[in-house]
Design a protein around this motif. Structure first.
Motif, mmCIF file in Angstrom:
data_model
loop_
_atom_site.group_PDB
_atom_site.id
_atom_site.type_symbol
_atom_site.label_atom_id
_atom_site.label_comp_id
_atom_site.label_asym_id
_atom_site.label_seq_id
_atom_site.Cartn_x
_atom_site.Cartn_y
_atom_site.Cartn_z
ATOM 1 N N GLY A 1 1.192 -1.181 0.058
ATOM 2 C CA GLY A 1 0.336 -0.164 0.280
ATOM 3 C C GLY A 1 0.939 1.258 -0.218
ATOM 4 O O GLY A 1 0.186 2.318 0.003
ATOM 5 N N GLU A 2 2.104 0.995 -0.011
ATOM 6 C CA GLU A 2 3.117 2.162 0.250
ATOM 7 C C GLU A 2 4.102 1.966 -0.601
ATOM 8 O O GLU A 2 5.279 2.267 -1.084
ATOM 9 N N GLY A 3 3.693 1.106 -2.166
ATOM 10 C CA GLY A 3 4.460 1.109 -2.910
ATOM 11 C C GLY A 3 5.465 2.343 -3.690
ATOM 12 O O GLY A 3 4.896 3.196 -3.938
ATOM 13 N N LEU A 4 6.591 1.597 -4.399
ATOM 14 C CA LEU A 4 7.240 2.020 -5.257
ATOM 15 C C LEU A 4 6.062 3.009 -6.717
ATOM 16 O O LEU A 4 5.664 2.575 -6.921
ATOM 17 N N TYR A 5 7.100 4.525 -6.787
ATOM 18 C CA TYR A 5 5.732 4.972 -7.976
ATOM 19 C C TYR A 5 6.709 4.506 -9.677
ATOM 20 O O TYR A 5 6.237 4.263 -10.245
ATOM 21 N N ALA A 6 8.093 4.647 -9.060
ATOM 22 C CA ALA A 6 8.885 3.762 -10.437
ATOM 23 C C ALA A 6 10.368 3.106 -10.094
ATOM 24 O O ALA A 6 10.894 4.088 -9.570
ATOM 25 N N THR A 7 10.641 2.194 -11.034
ATOM 26 C CA THR A 7 12.150 1.629 -10.879
ATOM 27 C C THR A 7 12.484 1.267 -12.292
ATOM 28 O O THR A 7 11.616 0.833 -13.316
#
Length: 313
Positions: free
Chosen positions: A158-164
């Motif tokens: 629910g607090e994931g990364l936005y772009a990798t």
């Protein structure tokens, strides 16, 4: 960070150098050095405890532990299993990652993917290194650079990364390497050689000043943002000259690049995690800020992460 500090003046005991020479070329003034009986697992465990406390997560709530390191506590068991046992994280799987200085970024990307599974809620990502144990203190081109340390972060569903973004250019792997693993040499009838870091500094520099800005641009553009929207760029702390060159290429002022290499040296997979911790402790990170983290190093590997900071100050 280990308690023992090795200053630039201390380095004069090992090689022909000076504080002015090191600072002008790297930005480094000191580095932390692990004690004889202090290893990667010990530093990683201490960082993990601090991260769990900061996140308000109990060890038994962890589903996965990822440890990024090029200097493992041992070959078997892996460092992540060692830390899992010390933490009492009985429900967590344990995996080591070797992507050199990009390791923490690789770990964040893998954690983001793992959190897509219904059964995984909390992932602990650790970057930990004892580079002093594989540093040749007669080689001025490398021994002034590296230090020891560890940092960690907890990622929650629910607090994931936005772009990798992660990648590698294995054809340039010999630009930063150690010798082949000793067992291979022994089987072949050869005497094992010390596994000390060797580096082609010019080639690594050329790689870094290109890949750092390219990686930051790609992850920021993926989310439809402009570079000027960034509040912070948190780079791998390899060399202040590389960071300054990236600042110019990106058109982002140095004031937006967090730099702590002066007090830590290059801690490889631990450096971005340590930088995040420094920023968090000093109140630099504010809710809603846009961050780009970027790593590059042996392999040659690279990676970047764009995220918006969700934790309250």
């Amino acid at each position: 960070m280990p308690r023992t500090i090795l200053t630039n003046q201390d380095m004069e005991r090992y090689v022909e150098t000076s504080d002015d020479w090191i600072v002008s070329r790297t930005g480094i003034r000191q580095r932390h050095i692990s004690d004889k009986d202090e290893n990667t697992g010990d530093l990683g465990y201490a960082a993990a405890l601090a991260a769990l406390e900061n996140a308000g997560i109990a060890p038994e709530d962890l589903d996965y532990i990822l440890v990024a390191t090029t200097t493992p506590h041992a070959l078997v068991p892996n460092t992540s299993s060692y830390i899992q046992a010390k933490l009492g994280a009985v429900n967590a799987a344990a995996l080591d990652i070797n992507a050199a200085c990009s390791g923490f970024i690789y770990g964040l990307e893998l954690a983001d993917v793992l959190l897509m599974r219904k059964t995984i809620k909390h992932v602990l990502v650790i970057g930990a290194e004892v580079l002093s144990k594989i540093t040749d203190f007669t080689d001025r081109s490398t021994c002034v650079l590296f230090g020891d340390g560890a940092g960690a972060a907890v990622l929650t569903k629910g607090e994931g990364l936005y772009a990798t973004l992660t990648g590698a250019d294995g054809a340039k792997g010999q630009c930063l390497h150690t010798s082949d693993f000793a067992v291979r040499n022994i089987i072949a009838g050869d005497e094992p050689s010390p596994h000390l870091i060797q580096m082609d500094g010019k080639e690594v520099y050329k790689f870094a000043v290109n890949i750092l800005p390219e990686s930051v641009k790609k992850v920021v553009e993926e989310k439809g943002h402009a570079l000027e929207d960034l509040d912070w760029v948190i780079p791998h702390q390899a060399n202040v000259r590389i960071i300054e060159a990236a600042s110019k290429r990106l058109g982002i002022p140095m004031e937006k690049f967090f730099v702590n290499i002066g007090s830590t040296g290059n801690t490889s997979a631990a450096s971005i995690a340590i930088a995040l911790d420094d920023m968090n402790k000093t109140g630099l990170l504010k809710k809603g800020q846009k961050l780009a983290m970027v790593g590059f190093g042996g392999g040659l590997t690279y990676g970047a992460v764009y995220l918006e900071w969700t934790k309250e100050a």
